[in-house]
Design a protein around this motif. Structure first.
Motif, short mmCIF file in Angstrom:
data_model
loop_
_atom_site.label_atom_id
_atom_site.label_comp_id
_atom_site.label_asym_id
_atom_site.label_seq_id
_atom_site.Cartn_x
_atom_site.Cartn_y
_atom_site.Cartn_z
N PRO A 99 47.25 42.48 36.41
CA PRO A 99 47.34 43.90 36.78
C PRO A 99 48.56 44.61 36.23
CG PRO A 99 47.89 42.50 38.65
CD PRO A 99 47.41 41.59 37.57
N LEU A 121 47.81 49.85 45.27
CA LEU A 121 46.99 49.05 46.18
C LEU A 121 46.93 49.70 47.56
CD1 LEU A 121 48.03 45.39 45.27
CD2 LEU A 121 46.02 46.68 44.52
N GLN A 161 40.24 42.07 49.65
CA GLN A 161 40.34 40.85 48.84
C GLN A 161 39.14 40.73 47.90
OE1 GLN A 161 40.10 37.22 51.08
NE2 GLN A 161 41.17 36.02 49.53
N ASP A 192 39.34 42.82 44.78
CA ASP A 192 40.16 42.26 43.69
C ASP A 192 39.36 41.24 42.90
OD1 ASP A 192 42.81 41.67 42.36
OD2 ASP A 192 42.40 39.73 43.26
N ARG A 218 36.88 42.99 40.89
CA ARG A 218 37.51 43.63 39.74
C ARG A 218 37.77 42.63 38.62
NH1 ARG A 218 42.53 43.86 38.00
NH2 ARG A 218 43.28 42.74 39.84
N ASN A 219 38.22 41.40 38.99
CA ASN A 219 38.46 40.39 37.97
C ASN A 219 37.18 39.99 37.26
OD1 ASN A 219 41.16 40.37 38.56
ND2 ASN A 219 41.03 38.65 39.99
N GLY A 226 42.42 35.39 42.28
CA GLY A 226 42.69 36.79 42.60
C GLY A 226 44.15 37.02 42.89
N ILE A 275 45.07 39.05 45.31
CA ILE A 275 45.15 39.43 46.72
C ILE A 275 44.59 38.30 47.58
CG2 ILE A 275 44.40 41.11 48.44
CD1 ILE A 275 44.12 43.13 46.18
#
Length: 739
Positions: A100, A114, A208, A211, A214-215, A437, A439
């Motif tokens: 990130p 965030l 969580q 994240d 998103r990855n 992740g 998070i």
């Protein structure tokens, strides 16, 4: 006027009065005050004056705060914490594509981002969907269906409920982003503690998962992008290789080697290889020719038999050996036979034949050397001609190879790019299968056991603060709009007349006791006022009027006590009750007025001796009012009154007239035209500035000589004066009132 040059006397505040060139007569010296200095004296007095208002306001604010706290619905707050790893843990190569941030300077903005994500509508929609909050009344309340529009279908209303739940979530959730750690606290407040904990845990889980999602999306996008790039580069590489081959075919560029030692295509061309080979052969032929020529040159002038090549020739050596044997045999035969012996002749012929063979062999060897030289020279010439031809072909092909090399270089670059893209694609494909992740949930929310709101202590402190502010505002407003005289300084500043003195506030039941004790605070204050008046008027025959803006300000009491004090000094004093409408001097003395008074004296119905009251003090006579005249103003403005005053000047050292109030009546201004000096009496904390100014303006219009003012019923604590506590503890009492 007294002829004393410098006289000091204390005023009621303990300061000194200077006369004859030092301060105007009757004025009290005031300490200099800086305009920029905060007036703490006024503030202290204002707080005391408004103490009941301030106390009541603060008490009301506390009661309101208590009632609101007791009636408020308890609010519970659940908290969950999540840990942020900005860079994550890169397990395999290629995971850094989803990092990130790229530097430590971006951590603060990353954490703030965030926090915004947590409070976003997108995450609220995810939580609302996961917990099915739109279909539950726990969040929206049991009466939510009552607001349903009649035209909405079930599906539309369900979506409306979900949207309402999303809005409630977005308004209620909060995220605390610290500056010194990488742990974010997610909080939610609700009247239901179980629902608050459920919503916070739903937010933590959704945060969580966002994240991780998103990855995954980032890696999927990267793979799709790389696949597109690989396909494009592969297509360009194919086109580039085909273009290079087509050009090589058209130009006749043929490479015998398709792959170099480094794995890249492109060896030397056939023309180049031929040129290199022929060039090497020509060099070898030239070397051979030079060697053969040098050899021939070295043996051309030497007999053949002397050549090393001949001498070392095996055939020649064999012939020489045979000749030696025959020579030996000939020698033996000659010892026994003559020259004509057949065997001798045969041996000799055989020796001649051998000599001929040796000579012929030497000539052959020498001829062979010459032949080698000739052959070498011819070979060199032939190869030089071929080299010239191949060189021309190579030069032509070299020009053509420039374009071919460019095509080959482009193809090589595309091969390298394709290899890099394939390696990156393989790394990302491997990393996408590893969950990592940034998070992670650190602490899940538990059901809160106690509410965070209402907080009784906090609400009471807040109510107290609000009460103080409100009380201060109300007190300030009241101080502004209730414009009264509090201190002697107010008289100086607002009216512009000197203060002759002030008297403390004394309760009605205490006045008689205070008057009976000459050392009481009241009598000490009036003694100071008497002293100030004495320096403000002439010594003999002075006529002084005491008036006020309104009734009951203490002018009659002041006039009576001051008259008594002057009488005690041995000065003949006459006190006239000039209030023909509401006389009060006799009442203050608690005596019955005589049958005749000032009215009868002015009208000539009675003599002065019959109308005056004696016995109060040896040198004091009082002229009170017996009958109330129907026309007081006409009587006071007549020549009878002026003539009466002029006659009494000759009899008395001081004449004091207790006149009616100024406002609403014309009596006081009429009296002011006759007297020598007017003393304006002001009641502290009652008389308004506007009233006093109006009264003084009326007096000034008739030419009254206002020598000063007396501030009566002075309340030290309400004034907030620097001398307040001195008054509070009977500053002017040099003795004990109880004596």
């Amino acid at each position: 006027m007294n002829d004393r040059s410098i006289i000091q006397t204390p005023d009621p505040a303990g300061r000194e009065v200077w006369v004859d060139g030092y301060l105007p007569t009757g004025m009290v010296e005031q300490p200099a005050k800086s305009s920029s200095q905060f007036d703490t004296v006024w503030l202290r007095g204002a707080l005391f004056r408004q103490r009941w208002l301030i106390g009541a306001t603060m008490l009301a604010a506390l009661l309101v705060g208590l009632v609101i706290t007791l009636l408020s619905t308890p609010i519970y707050q659940a908290n969950a914490t999540v840990r942020i790893q900005p860079w994550g843990n890169f397990i395999v190569e290629g995971q850094d594509v989803s990092s990130p941030i790229s530097s430590t300077n971006e951590i603060a903005s990353f954490m703030a981002t965030l926090g915004t994500v947590i409070q976003s509508r997108n995450l609220a929609e995810v939580v609302a969907q996961d917990l099915d909050l739109g279909a539950r009344n726990a969040l929206l309340g049991p009466d939510v269906d009552a607001s349903r529009p009649p035209q909405r279908s079930d599906e539309e209303w369900a979506q409306d409920r979900t949207n309402m739940a999303v809005s409630v979530l977005q308004d209620g959730v909060s995220a605390v982003v610290p500056f010194d750690s990488q742990i974010i606290t997610i909080s939610y407040k609700s009247t239901d503690p179980v629902l608050a904990a459920e919503i916070v845990n739903g937010y933590a889980q959704a945060f969580q998962q966002s994240d991780t999602r998103r990855n995954v999306e980032s890696n999927a996008y990267a793979r799709e992008y790389l696949l597109e790039q690989i396909a494009e580069v592969r297509s360009r590489l194919t086109d580039s290789e085909r273009s290079a081959n087509a050009y090589a075919r058209a130009a006749g560029i043929v490479t015998p080697q398709t792959t170099g030692t480094d794995g890249e295509g492109g060896g030397p061309t056939i023309a180049g290889a031929n040129l290199s080979s022929i060039n090497q052969t020509v060099a070898e032929a030239r070397a051979n020719r030079i060697a053969a020529e040098q050899r021939w040159r070295s043996v051309s002038g030497i007999p053949a038999a002397q050549l090393p090549e001949v001498q070392n020739n095996p055939a020649v050596q064999g012939l020489i050996q045979q000749k030696a044997e025959l020579t030996g045999e000939l020698t033996n035969l000659r010892q026994r036979y003559n020259e004509q012996f057949p065997e001798i002749v045969d041996v000799k012929s055989r020796i001649e034949i051998i000599d001929q063979q040796i000579a012929q062999t030497g000539e052959n060897v020498k001829a062979a050397i010459r032949s080698e030289y000739t052959i070498a020279r011819n070979q060199e010439a032939a190869l030089a001609s071929e080299l010239s031809s191949v060189t021309q072909d190579a030069l032509v092909q070299q020009d053509e190879s420039v374009e071919f090399t460019g095509l080959e270089r482009e193809a090589d670059a595309l091969r390298t790019q394709l290899t890099t893209l394939l390696d990156r694609y393989n790394s990302i494909s491997t990393a996408a299968n590893v969950e990592n992740g940034a998070i992670t949930v650190l602490d899940r929310a538990v059901v809160p056991s106690s509410p965070v709101s209402p907080d009784l202590a906090r609400n009471m402190i807040l109510a107290l603060v609000i009460g103080i502010a409100l009380a201060g505002g109300l007190a300030l407003v009241r101080e502004i709009f209730v414009d009264q005289f509090r201190r002697s300084e107010d008289v100086d500043e607002r009216l512009g007349i000197p203060v002759l003195g002030l008297t403390p506030f004394v309760k009605s039941e205490e006045i008689d006791r205070q008057e009976a004790n000459q050392f009481s605070s009241l009598m000490e204050a009036y003694a100071s006022i008497r002293s100030t008046i004495d320096f403000s008027i002439s010594r003999d025959g002075a006529v002084v009027q005491l008036t006020s803006s309104q009734a009951s300000e203490g002018k009659s009491t002041t006039a009576l006590i001051v008259a008594e004090l002057f009488a005690r000094l041995g000065r003949r004093t006459l006190l006239i009750d000039g209030d023909l409408r509401k006389p009060s001097v006799a009442k203050l003395l608690d005596i019955e007025p005589k049958e005749t008074g000032i009215t009868e004296v002015l009208l000539g119905h009675s003599s002065m001796d019959d109308a005056t009251i004696e016995g109060v003090h040896e040198n004091l006579r009082i002229l009170s009012v017996a009958g109330i005249p129907p026309n007081p103003v006409e009587l006071l403005s007549s020549s009878h009154f002026r003539n009466f005053i002029e006659e009494q000047r000759k009899e008395y050292s001081l004449i004091l007239i207790d006149s009616p109030p100024v406002l609403g009546l014309a009596d006081a201004p009429e009296i002011a035209q006759t007297v020598d000096a007017t003393i304006f009496v002001i009641e502290a904390n009652r008389t308004s500035v506007s009233q006093a100014k109006t009264a003084l303006k009326r007096l000034s219009h008739v030419g009254a000589n206002v020598v000063g003012a007396i501030l009566t019923k002075y309340r030290a604590l309400e004034a907030g004066s620097d001398y307040a506590y001195q008054y509070q503890y009977q500053y002017y009492r040099y003795g004990d009132d109880a004596k």
